[in-house]
Design an enzyme around this catalytic site. Sequence first.
Site, short mmCIF file in Angstrom:
data_model
loop_
_atom_site.label_atom_id
_atom_site.label_comp_id
_atom_site.label_asym_id
_atom_site.label_seq_id
_atom_site.Cartn_x
_atom_site.Cartn_y
_atom_site.Cartn_z
N ASP A 262 -0.21 -1.41 -2.16
CA ASP A 262 -0.91 -1.18 -3.34
C ASP A 262 0.00 -0.77 -4.15
O ASP A 262 1.33 -0.83 -4.10
CB ASP A 262 -2.00 -0.08 -3.16
CG ASP A 262 -3.14 -0.22 -4.14
OD1 ASP A 262 -2.79 -0.77 -5.23
OD2 ASP A 262 -4.21 0.49 -4.02
C1 BGC Z 1 -5.26 -0.12 -7.11
C2 BGC Z 1 -5.79 -1.38 -6.88
C3 BGC Z 1 -5.44 -2.62 -8.00
C4 BGC Z 1 -3.85 -2.37 -8.16
C5 BGC Z 1 -3.52 -3.19 -9.02
C6 BGC Z 1 -4.07 -0.07 -7.76
O1 BGC Z 1 -3.85 1.22 -8.42
O2 BGC Z 1 -5.63 0.79 -6.35
O3 BGC Z 1 -7.03 -1.50 -6.46
O4 BGC Z 1 -5.59 -3.83 -7.32
O5 BGC Z 1 -3.63 -1.01 -8.74
O6 BGC Z 1 -3.96 -3.12 -10.47
#
Ligand code: BGC
Length: 717
Positions: A262
């Site tokens: 993530d």
């Molecule tokens: C979130 C994810 C997301 C990623 C990319 C993160 O902060 O937890 O769900 O896909 O950012 O934007």
Amino acid sequence: MNVDNLLKQLTTKEKIGQLLQLAPFYFDIDLKAEVAGRIRSLNIDREGIFMSGSVLGISNASEMIKVQQKYLDINKHKIPLMFMADIIHGYETIFPVPIALASSFNPLIAFQTARISAIEASTAGIHVTFSPMADLSRDPRWGRVVESFGEDPYLAGVFSAQMVKGYQNDGIEKIGNLAACVKHFAAYGASEAGRDYNTVDVSKTALYNMYLKSYKTAIDAGAKMMMTAFNVLDGVPATINKFLLRTVLRDQWKSDAVTISDYDSLKQVLDHGCAENEKDAAYRAIQAGLDIEMASVCYVNYLEELIDEGIVDIKKLDEAVLRVLQLKKDLGLFEDSFKGASIDREKELVRSKEHLKISKKVALESAVLLKNEQTLPLNKKQKIALIGPYAKSKSTNGPWSWHGKIEHNLSLEEVFNNNDINLTFVSDAENIDQLSQQNITQIEASEVVVLALGEDARLSGEAHSRSDIKLPNHQDTLVKLARSLNKEIVVILFNGRPLDLSNIMDSNAILETWFLGSRATEAIFDLIYGHANPSGKLPMSFPRTVGQIPVYYNHLNTGRPLTDNNQNYEYLSRFLDVENTPLFSFGHGLSYASFKYSDLEISQIEFDVDTTLRLSINVTNESQIPGHEVVQLYIRDHVAKISRPVKELKKFKKIWLEGKQTQTVVFELDIHDLSYFDSNGNETYDSGKFTIMVGSNSQETLNIDIWLKGVKHDYQK
Ligand code: BGC
């Protein structure tokens, strides 16, 4: 394109580049001051940028074409970038937020919305979407419940799988389809106290029987990628968790999905106290099986060193890079690096009439009628006062709808006016203090007070947890005012999580609409004026008070359960000040029609492990009003090696019944519907009694007991 040969041509540095994901601004042609600053903060040079493998977030076709073109001009091997983005519940045509979609209990809807999202997003040259979010959520304080399919592993699994199928459709190589990245592996929804990014501590049996199931269903549906979670599992951050990334994903589930961290979550391993420095983090991640690193640079800066020092075997790197190159190949990017990106396609497909029409249809099925004292549907002759923060607001898209523009939406006031409703008073007042005496006189002139209440869209979503989940800013005072004026009260809720509604239960009707997207208010109008019949059911329980949380229907029994017959006994598992049950339970949702269940029959009362049981039940619409009903089937396994939930959803069917019509609904069950997992993830079952429950929600069911023969308990062996 032979990816094995391509891999052989790459230097170690170039290989590592494939594992880096950056935002589009890193490729900015002029390297503006702000961008250069960010590059410095990431400690990455220009050469490194033009070796990276994928991009996070892109706004439209022209931006994608510009970035890809510039990259290919510079990149030595002309390996195209892969473009990924969060297309969560629509691209520009916005659909109901995931918790609302799940409320439809109509898997076809999940498929259809994912299809349209893929078609629209592909016009911007997006190849992968970071969806579905399969995290099971039991805690409404957690802001991200809005992105989830709720508290049930089966329902969340069905919806996650349908989203995957909708995105990927007939093959990710085709224009108009996206690869799906399931997230956040694993058990992110179990963060303590519902505080985002917080610690997760769940047992292996809860993991296998509850939390892992929906990710697994999505992987079985063919999902091409898996994103790790921010949390720890068994003390180890998910991003460097070998048990999750190798044992579960690769060995047990036999998946070759590309894994991705993530946002910045690899670097955060340092904050978790599980790596000494970024080099240590890179080492742990590659050993654990993390392929792509999103938005931090531990791999780029340290993996080569680790390989040169003989600490990391280059095979581990090759494995990860091959998976990434294979995905690029499967997406058809070596043949057409700009695949799908087209300004003409954008014009033709994005927010097309057809897509918006489907958005409304989906919205109609996703609202949940929580309460109705025959106040709804309204009729057009009634004089209405429309009050509340959502009376004039167009903000119905909800979190994670960054391509959608709220200016395109209509407010409730506009829709009421377009339909010639007699509005005596309209105000976006949030509470009684914002109303004058003259306003109150205007409200008095109405027959029905429609209160458009809720949470601002920014109160749910990532990093938006709340400890108090009542309606904010004293909105309940509007209900109290309308009650004191003896008005009929209809509450329409706009919000991203189950709320504590205990202080607005004086209302005559409550319609939960979550955030229904581009056509929300038109759908709400049709529902409250009876042009459509509500059919949504809750995918998550609504607590009576925050102190009950977590409160969910599929809980274990405890050794001292409270039952109908032992209420007077003191030493029971209960609260002194509130009931055990939620205010509205999983599966609850009313209709303007009334459905009667009868004649539950099963093919066999005693059965073997290889029996397929056939159940049938009659559902009758006793009213004249046609409508959908969600027929829900739950089971309880009474005796097992581990304590099993008092109820578990195993099947459901959404049917349409004309007025006075009866339909026989048939379900089949086999041993996999009655089995469970032990703490090693092995499927198992035990002989003895099971109860099958079928009904309109998780609390009101017709039941039948059945017995599994032929499997001995340990004491019998
Ligand atoms: C979130 C994810 C997301 C990623 C990319 C993160 O902060 O937890 O769900 O896909 O950012 O934007």
